[in-house]
Design an enzyme around this catalytic site. Structure first.
Site, mmCIF file in Angstrom:
data_model
loop_
_atom_site.group_PDB
_atom_site.id
_atom_site.type_symbol
_atom_site.label_atom_id
_atom_site.label_comp_id
_atom_site.label_asym_id
_atom_site.label_seq_id
_atom_site.Cartn_x
_atom_site.Cartn_y
_atom_site.Cartn_z
ATOM 1 C CG ASP A 64 -2.221 0.825 0.890
ATOM 2 O OD1 ASP A 64 -2.169 1.689 -0.007
ATOM 3 O OD2 ASP A 64 -3.248 0.626 1.558
HETATM 4 C C1 NOJ Z 1 -4.096 3.803 0.034
HETATM 5 C C2 NOJ Z 1 -5.255 2.866 0.149
HETATM 6 O O1 NOJ Z 1 -5.207 2.187 1.382
HETATM 7 C C3 NOJ Z 1 -5.317 1.858 -0.973
HETATM 8 O O2 NOJ Z 1 -6.518 1.144 -0.855
HETATM 9 C C4 NOJ Z 1 -5.207 2.526 -2.302
HETATM 10 O O3 NOJ Z 1 -5.319 1.582 -3.338
HETATM 11 C C5 NOJ Z 1 -3.861 3.249 -2.357
HETATM 12 N N1 NOJ Z 1 -3.823 4.259 -1.314
HETATM 13 C C6 NOJ Z 1 -3.607 3.889 -3.711
HETATM 14 O O4 NOJ Z 1 -4.402 4.977 -3.917
#
Ligand code: NOJ
Length: 759
Positions: A287
Site C-alpha cells: 500500500d
Molecule cells: C491507500 C489505500 O489504502 C489503498 O486502498 C489505495 O489503493 C492506495 N492508497 C492507492 O491509492
C-alpha cells in the site's frame, strides 16, 4: 507458542481442503523464455526499477508525490505509474518508458477504480446489498472496460476486507461482515474486472488489503490489528483465498500489523501462505508508502531495513515509497537481499505486463475511439441505474407510505436532496460528479409534471467547524450557510407539501479512507432539521445517504418510511426516484449490521454464545443495562413493497453422512400487493463443536422473483463442505453431531429444522 510453525501447519490443512497440490515444473513457456531473455539483459538498477511505482501528479491518493518521477521513467527506474489516466496522458508517459529507456520495457498503469471508472456505480458496500453476484460482476466488468479504454491496465480493487466495525470509514469499500458472502462477492468482482482474458478491454484486479485491515482497533484508520489466529483463518483470510482461486493478478499489502508484524514485512503471509501454499502467481504491491511506515510501526530501525524486510518477506513492488529505489542496490551488495529474491519479484512484475499484452503493444490500452464511445455510454448508465436500484434497502415502511403516488406535491428537504458531488461517493476517482443525477432531479425525471416538486436544503451537512475543515482540506467542497435561515426556508417549503422526502446522512468525505468516526449518527445539524420536520406532522420518507451503518434509533421511532440508498453513483437520483414512485420494488438486504449505538460495537450476526446468554430475569447474564443486545437492523434485513411469508423449512433427511447431500426446501409466498424479489437466506448452526461455533452462519441464499399471490418452493443443497471449520487442532473438517438449519428473510427472522451428522 511458535506462531510460524502453527500457522504453517494450519495452512497445509487448508490446502488439502482446497485441493491445491504442487505440480511438477512445467516446460518453459513462451512467456518464460521471453522474460528470461529480457532479464538476462537487465542491470540490477533496471530490475529495481521494475519494482518501483510512483504516483503521477494527475491525482493524489496518499500523502506525497515524488518530484522528478518523469525523469525516473526515462532512466528506466520505474516499472509502474498510478493515478494517471486518459489515452493521451498514459500514451505520453508510456512513450517516455518505451522510447527513451535502454530496454523499452512498458509501464503498467494502475488506479483506484473502485466502483466504476467514469460511470460510477454504488459504493461496494451498497452494491453488496443487492446480493446479486451477476450484477456485481457486471459493474466491475464495465468499470474495467471503461478504465481499459482510458489508458489503465490495473485497478486497486476489490477490497475484500471483512469489516464489522462501522466506525471504520472503509467499510464503504467492502462487501460487509460475512465471510461466506464476502468470498463469493470477492470472486465475482475479480472475474468482472479481469474478464475471461486480457484482450485489452479489461484490467488486472488487485486484492486488498492483505490482511486484517478490517479489524483496526477502535475502527480508527491505519491503526494496529490484534486478532486471534482463529479469527485470521476463519474470518479474514477466506475472501483473499477466493480471489486467488479466481485468478486475480495482484495483491496489495495492508497498512496494519498482524501479530506484531506489519503485513508489508510478513514473510509468512506473503510468501509462505500466499505464494507457496495458495499458489498465487501474480505480484504483490505494497500500500501507499507502507514500507516507509514500518519505521513508525517500530519493527525496523530505518528505511533501508524496511525495504529489506519488505523484499525478503515477498513484496514485489514498492508503491510510492521509493525505498527500493534508494536502498536495494546497496542491500544487495551487502548481501542483505539476494539477487534471487530480486529476480523472483522482477519476473512476477514482468509476467503481469506480458499477460496484459504490453510487450506486444504498449499502447494497447490507450484507445481514443473506445474512450469516446464506451465511457459513460447509455448502456453503462442504464446498468448503473439498475444496480443502484438493486442496492437500496427499505428499512421501514409503516402503513405503506411508500411507494408515493405520482400526483400532489413532494418537498425534498435536506442537504443531500439536490446534491451531486456526494452521489458518486468516495473513491470515485475519475468520476465526474457534475454528471451525477441529484435526488431532486431524479424525482422530476421520474414523476414528471404530475407531481409538484420543491426543494430546500434545510441544514448544512454539519455545522462542526473542525469536521468541515478536515473534509474541505481533503478535496471536499462543502458550503456552509446560515443554519437558521436554512431551517426556516425548509419548514416553509415542507409545510406546503403533501409528502416530505427528507434527504440526510453523511457527505462522501465522511466515509472511505481516513474517515473514521466515533459517533456514527447523522450529524447534529441534520438531527435538528429532522426534529423540526417531524413536528410538522406530515408523512415523511427518510432517504439516507451514507457509506457505513448509522445509529438510527430516533429516526426509526419517528419516521414511517426509511430508505437506505448509500452513495448510489452517477444515476443515484433516477434510481432512488424509481423506488420512491414504485417503478421498482426494492429488494436489497443489509450485508452489515446496523447497531443501536456505538457502545454495542462489535455487533454482527455471526456472534457466538456466551456462558450466560442474556436473560431479562437474570441480573448475572450477558447484557447491557441500557439497551438490548440485538441490533436495530440485523444482517440480511430489508423490506419490500410486498410481503413474503415463509413455511417451515423441510429437510429430506434427519441424519446424514459426510458423503451425503442434504436437501432443504422452503415454500415462500408473495401475499402482498406487488410483484417483488426476495433474498431467501439459509443459515446453519453447529450445536456442539470442539471449538465454539457461531450462532448462525450463512450457507445459502437465493434471490427469487414472485408475482403477487405466487408461491414457490425454494431448494437448497448442503454438503459436508458447508459444515467444515477449523477444529481444536486447526484441522479443517466437520464434526459429527447436531446441527440446525435456519431459513428466513433475514438473519433474525428465521424458522428452523434440525439434522444430525454421523461419520
Ligand atoms: C491507500 C489505500 O489504502 C489503498 O486502498 C489505495 O489503493 C492506495 N492508497 C492507492 O491509492
Amino acid at each position: 507458542m511458535n506462531y510460524k510453525k502453527i500457522s504453517c501447519a494450519l495452512f497445509f490443512a487448508a490446502l488439502t481442503v482446497n485441493g491445491f497440490s504442487q505440480s511438477k515444473p512445467a516446460p518453459k513457456s513462451k512467456m518464460d523464455q521471453y522474460i528470461s531473455s529480457l532479464m538476462s539483459k537487465m542491470t540490477l538498477e533496471e530490475k529495481i526499477g521494475q519494482l518501483t511505482q510512483y504516483t503521477s501528479d494527475m491525482a493524489l491518493t496518499g500523502p506525497s508525490i515524488r518530484a522528478g518521477y518523469k525523469d525516473d521513467i526515462q532512466k528506466g527506474l520505474v516499472g509502474s505509474i498510478f493515478n494517471a489516466y486518459t489515452p493521451a496522458y498514459t500514451r505520453q508517459l508510456q512513450e517516455m518508458a518505451v522510447k527513451n529507456t535502454r530496454l523499452h520495457i512498458p509501464l503498467i498503469f494502475g488506479y483506484d477504480v473502485i466502483h466504476g471508472h467514469k460511470t460510477i456505480f454504488p459504493i461496494p458496500l451498497g452494491e453488496s446489498s443487492s446480493w446479486d453476484l451477476a450484477a456485481m460482476e457486471k459493474s466491475a466488468h464495465i468499470a474495467g472496460a471503461e478504465a481499459s479504454a482510458d489508458g489503465l491496465h490495473w485497478t486497486f480493487a476489490p477490497m475484500v476486507d471483512i469489516a464489522r466495525d462501522p466506525r471504520w470509514g472503509r467499510v464503504a469499500e467492502g462487501a460487509g461482515e460475512d465471510v461466506w458472502l464476502g468470498s463469493l462477492i470477492a470472486k465475482a468482482r475479480v472475474k468482472g474486472f479481469q474478464g475471461d482474458k486480457y484482450d485489452g478491454t479489461s484490467v488486472m484486479a488487485c486484492t486488498k488489503h492483505f490482511a486484517g485491515y478490517g479489524f483496526v482497533q477502535g475502527g480508527r484508520d491505519y491503526n494496529i490489528v490484534d486478532v486471534s489466529q482463529r479469527t485470521l483463518v476463519e474470518t479474514i483470510l477466506p475472501p483473499f483465498k477466493a480471489t486467488v482461486d479466481a485468478g486475480v493478478g495482484s495483491f496489495m499489502t495492508s497498512f496494519n500489523e498482524l501479530a506484531g508484524v506489519p503485513s508489508t514485512a510478513n514473510k509468512w503471509l506473503l510468501t509462505d501462505l500466499l505464494k507457496k501454499q495458495w499458489g498465487f502467481k501474480g505480484f504483490v504491491v505494497t500500500d501507499y508508502t507502507a514500507i516507509n511506515e514500518m519505521v513508525n510501526h517500530g519493527n525496523v530501525a530505518n528505511d533501508k531495513e524496511a525495504a529489506e524486510a519488505a523484499l525478503n518477506a515477498g513484496v514485489d513492488m514498492d508503491m510510492q515509497g521509493a525505498e527500493f529505489a534508494r536502498y536495494t542496490k546497496q542491500s544487495v551488495a551487502e548481501g542483505k537481499v539476494s539477487v534471487k529474491t530480486i529476480d523472483e519479484a522482477v519476473r512476477r512484475v514482468l509476467e503481469a505486463k506480458y499477460k496484459l499484452g504490453l510487450f506486444d503493444d504498449p499502447y494497447k490500452y490507450c484507445n481514443e475511439d473506445r474512450a469516446r464511445t464506451e465511457i459513460m455510454s447509455q448502456a453503462n448508465l442504464d446498468a448503473a441505474r439498475d444496480i443502484a436500484r438493486k442496492s437500496f434497502v427499505l428499512l421501514k415502511n409503516y402503513q405503506q407510505v411508500l411507494p408515493l403516488k405520482k400526483s400532489g406535491s413532494v418537498a425534498v428537504i435536506g442537504p443531500l436532496g439536490d446534491d451531486k458531488r456526494d452521489m458518486i461517493g468516495n473513491w470515485s476517482g475519475a468520476g465526474d460528479w457534475n454528471k451525477a443525477v441529484s435526488l431532486t432531479e431524479g424525482i422530476k425525471n421520474v414523476a414528471g409534471n404530475s407531481v409538484q416538486v420543491t426543494y430546500a436544503k434545510g441544514a448544512n451537512i454539519t455545522d462542526d467547524a473542525n469536521i468541515l475543515r478536515q473534509l474541505n482540506n481533503s478535496g471536499g467542497d462543502i458550503s456552509v450557510e446560515d443554519p437558521e435561515k436554512l431551517l426556516k426556508a425548509a419548514k416553509d417549503v415542507a409545510s406546503k407539501a403533501d409528502v416530505i422526502v427528507l434527504a440526510v446522512g453523511e457527505s462522501q468525505g465522511m466515509t472511505g479512507e481516513a474517515a473514521s468516526r466515533s459517533d456514527i449518527s447523522i450529524p447534529e445539524s441534520q438531527k435538528r432539521l429532522m426534529r423540526e420536520i417531524y413536528t410538522l406532522g406530515k408523512p415523511v420518507v427518510l432517504v439516507l445517504f451514507n457509506g457505513r451503518p448509522l445509529t438510527l434509533e430516533w429516526e426509526d421511532a419517528h419516521f414511517p418510511a426509511i430508505l437506505e440508498t448509500w452513495f448510489a453513483g452517477t444515476e443515484a437520483g433516477n434510481a432512488i426516484a424509481d423506488v420512491l414512485f414504485g417503478n421498482y420494488n426494492p429488494a436489497g438486504k443489509l450485508t452489515i449490521t446496523f447497531p443501536r449505538s456505538v457502545g454495542q460495537i462489535p455487533v454482527y450476526y455471526g456472534m457466538k454464545n456466551t456462558g450466560r446468554p442474556a436473560s431479562p430475569e437474570n441480573k448475572y447474564s450477558s447484557k447491557y443495562l441500557d439497551i438490548p443486545n440485538d441490533p436495530l437492523y440485523p444482517f440480511g434485513y430489508g423490506l419490500s413493497y410486498t410481503t413474503f411469508t415463509y413455511r417451515r423449512p423441510v429437510l429430506d433427511k434427519t441424519t446424514i453422512k459426510t458423503t451425503d447431500k442434504l436437501n432443504v426446501s422452503v415454500t415462500v409466498t408473495n401475499n402482498g400487493n406487488y410483484d417483488g424479489e426476495e433474498v431467501v437466506q439459509l443459515y446453519i448452526r453447529d450445536m456442539v463443536g470442539s471449538v465454539t461455533r457461531p450462532l448462525k452462519q450463512l450457507r445459502g441464499f437465493q434471490k427469487v422473483f414472485l408475482r403477487k399471490g405466487e408461491s414457490k418452493e425454494i431448494k437448497f443443497t448442503l454438503t459436508n463442505e458447508d459444515l467444515k471449520f477449523y477444529d481444536v487442532n486447526m484441522k479443517y473438517t466437520s464434526e459429527p453431531g447436531d446441527f440446525k438449519v435456519f431459513v428466513g428473510t433475514n438473519s433474525r427472522d428465521t424458522q428452523e429444522a434440525s439434522f444430525k451428522l454421523t461419520i
